[in-house]
Design an enzyme around this catalytic site. Sequence first.
Site, PDB file in Angstrom:
ATOM      1  N   ASP A  27      -0.363  -5.034   3.535  1.00 16.93           N
ATOM      2  CA  ASP A  27       0.819  -4.474   4.189  1.00 16.93           C
ATOM      3  C   ASP A  27       0.788  -2.954   4.133  1.00 16.93           C
ATOM      4  O   ASP A  27       0.677  -2.361   3.063  1.00 16.93           O
ATOM      5  CB  ASP A  27       2.078  -4.964   3.451  1.00 16.93           C
ATOM      6  CG  ASP A  27       3.339  -4.320   4.001  1.00 16.93           C
ATOM      7  OD1 ASP A  27       3.806  -4.774   5.061  1.00 16.93           O
ATOM      8  OD2 ASP A  27       3.850  -3.354   3.400  1.00 16.93           O
ATOM      9  N   TYR A  48       9.250  -7.282  -0.771  1.00 17.15           N
ATOM     10  CA  TYR A  48       8.658  -5.998  -1.172  1.00 17.15           C
ATOM     11  C   TYR A  48       9.208  -5.558  -2.524  1.00 17.15           C
ATOM     12  O   TYR A  48      10.237  -6.062  -2.972  1.00 17.15           O
ATOM     13  CB  TYR A  48       8.775  -4.943  -0.080  1.00 17.15           C
ATOM     14  CG  TYR A  48      10.098  -4.247   0.182  1.00 17.15           C
ATOM     15  CD1 TYR A  48      10.666  -3.361  -0.720  1.00 17.15           C
ATOM     16  CD2 TYR A  48      10.737  -4.414   1.410  1.00 17.15           C
ATOM     17  CE1 TYR A  48      11.841  -2.684  -0.435  1.00 17.15           C
ATOM     18  CE2 TYR A  48      11.923  -3.741   1.710  1.00 17.15           C
ATOM     19  CZ  TYR A  48      12.470  -2.884   0.772  1.00 17.15           C
ATOM     20  OH  TYR A  48      13.635  -2.206   1.059  1.00 17.15           O
ATOM     21  N   THR A  73       0.811  -1.243   0.000  1.00 17.07           N
ATOM     22  CA  THR A  73       0.000   0.000   0.000  1.00 17.07           C
ATOM     23  C   THR A  73       0.836   1.280   0.000  1.00 17.07           C
ATOM     24  O   THR A  73       0.300   2.353   0.299  1.00 17.07           O
ATOM     25  CB  THR A  73      -0.949   0.048   1.217  1.00 17.07           C
ATOM     26  OG1 THR A  73      -0.153   0.110   2.413  1.00 17.07           O
ATOM     27  CG2 THR A  73      -1.885  -1.129   1.269  1.00 17.07           C
ATOM     28  N   TRP A  74       2.125   1.178  -0.292  1.00 14.09           N
ATOM     29  CA  TRP A  74       2.941   2.391  -0.310  1.00 14.09           C
ATOM     30  C   TRP A  74       2.391   3.338  -1.380  1.00 14.09           C
ATOM     31  O   TRP A  74       2.145   2.885  -2.510  1.00 14.09           O
ATOM     32  CB  TRP A  74       4.401   2.022  -0.610  1.00 14.09           C
ATOM     33  CG  TRP A  74       5.372   3.139  -0.348  1.00 14.09           C
ATOM     34  CD1 TRP A  74       5.142   4.287   0.356  1.00 14.09           C
ATOM     35  CD2 TRP A  74       6.736   3.194  -0.778  1.00 14.09           C
ATOM     36  NE1 TRP A  74       6.281   5.057   0.398  1.00 14.09           N
ATOM     37  CE2 TRP A  74       7.274   4.413  -0.290  1.00 14.09           C
ATOM     38  CE3 TRP A  74       7.562   2.336  -1.515  1.00 14.09           C
ATOM     39  CZ2 TRP A  74       8.593   4.794  -0.524  1.00 14.09           C
ATOM     40  CZ3 TRP A  74       8.872   2.711  -1.750  1.00 14.09           C
ATOM     41  CH2 TRP A  74       9.378   3.927  -1.255  1.00 14.09           C
ATOM     42  N   LEU A 113       7.596  -6.279  -8.060  1.00 16.38           N
ATOM     43  CA  LEU A 113       7.463  -5.922  -9.484  1.00 16.38           C
ATOM     44  C   LEU A 113       8.493  -4.868  -9.866  1.00 16.38           C
ATOM     45  O   LEU A 113       8.372  -4.240 -10.926  1.00 16.38           O
ATOM     46  CB  LEU A 113       6.055  -5.369  -9.759  1.00 16.38           C
ATOM     47  CG  LEU A 113       4.884  -6.245  -9.321  1.00 16.38           C
ATOM     48  CD1 LEU A 113       3.570  -5.483  -9.453  1.00 16.38           C
ATOM     49  CD2 LEU A 113       4.841  -7.521 -10.151  1.00 16.38           C
ATOM     50  N   TYR A 126       3.777   5.449   5.527  1.00 16.72           N
ATOM     51  CA  TYR A 126       3.173   5.688   4.218  1.00 16.72           C
ATOM     52  C   TYR A 126       2.172   6.839   4.279  1.00 16.72           C
ATOM     53  O   TYR A 126       1.104   6.729   4.897  1.00 16.72           O
ATOM     54  CB  TYR A 126       2.497   4.409   3.683  1.00 16.72           C
ATOM     55  CG  TYR A 126       3.456   3.237   3.521  1.00 16.72           C
ATOM     56  CD1 TYR A 126       4.834   3.432   3.505  1.00 16.72           C
ATOM     57  CD2 TYR A 126       2.993   1.931   3.401  1.00 16.72           C
ATOM     58  CE1 TYR A 126       5.714   2.370   3.367  1.00 16.72           C
ATOM     59  CE2 TYR A 126       3.877   0.858   3.257  1.00 16.72           C
ATOM     60  CZ  TYR A 126       5.230   1.098   3.246  1.00 16.72           C
ATOM     61  OH  TYR A 126       6.101   0.045   3.119  1.00 16.72           O
TER      62      TYR A 126
END
Length: 293
Positions: free
Chosen positions: A59, A202, A30-31, A205, A64
């Site tokens: 997460d 983390y 969710t950053w 991608l 954030y």
Amino acid sequence: MDQQAISKALQQQTVTLPDGTRLPAIGQGTWNIGDDPSRKNQEIAALRRGLELGMTVIDTAEMYGEGKSEQLVGEAIQGKREQVFLVSKAYPQNAGLERIKKACENSLKRLGTDSLDLYLLHWRGRVPLAETVEGMEQLKAEGKIKRWGVSNFDTADMEELWSVPNGSNCATNQVLYHLGSRGIEYDLKDWHKAHSVPIMAYSPLAQGGSLRRELLTNAALKKIADKHHAAPLQIALAWTLRSGNVLAIPKAGQAAHVEANAQAAAIELAPEDLKQLDQAFPGPGHKTPLDII
Ligand code: NAP
């Protein structure tokens, strides 16, 4: 692929925590989620779509958006708390015995819940590990968190953690890991396997390929993706799961991306695919400092 097939694949592709809890190996990061109010509805819908499909690990962190991400997650999971394995993280400067209680309380408030499933130390700071562990254990005893772990710890940090009282109660270590950044395979990943402690990957991608453009353009990866009727990033995500001890937390603020990520659970990479990926994106030949964002 229909929803049932995706959910089934997510149920089958799991990671086991030291206490025996089994979790789907693809969760949701969710950053940056919650930063832009104009994207709020879309981001809530994306997280809920992920939950619906079975990506139940969410997460977040007090860092954030300085609480905005936790707030948005709180809204997205309202009325669905029991479906979620909720993870948040404390700043290192909040990792002392007293401050961690306040930090946790604030996270719980923003998330609209009375306990976290997992609470992580975001990275190592100046507070001695023994003190942070004591704080985490107290939060556990008070029922504020179910378990705790760490993030951005290298092998020597894990060894040190294991040497302090209750340090080996650590449930996971969240580190950067993607096809274009394989440094942890030199020794940290094996350390985790040997201690039966899963890794949370983390930026799996490489931030949509922006940390490593080849994840979008490499010819060998593209060929494997075509063979599986998938996109290169889906192959990269499936690749992170191959050891059975890694739980990846891709972030997607769009439901279409969430669906693509969930589908990666169903991709079975063949030994020859893995061999070709090793050639295109070689593993580490020597120890390198932990890759950190
Ligand atoms: P990431 O998950 O590797 O990549 C996220 C980016 O990829 C976003 O721009 C997203 O776009 C895009 N994306 C997602 N799914 C996609 C798909 N199927 N096809 C194409 N693009 C796609 O990067 P990350 O956010 O750095 O890492 C994931 C999570 O790990 C974070 O959100 C956070 O929870 C955690 N994290 C932890 C630490 C730590 O220090 N512990 C550090 C960094 C990250 P959209 O959003 O537009 O869908």
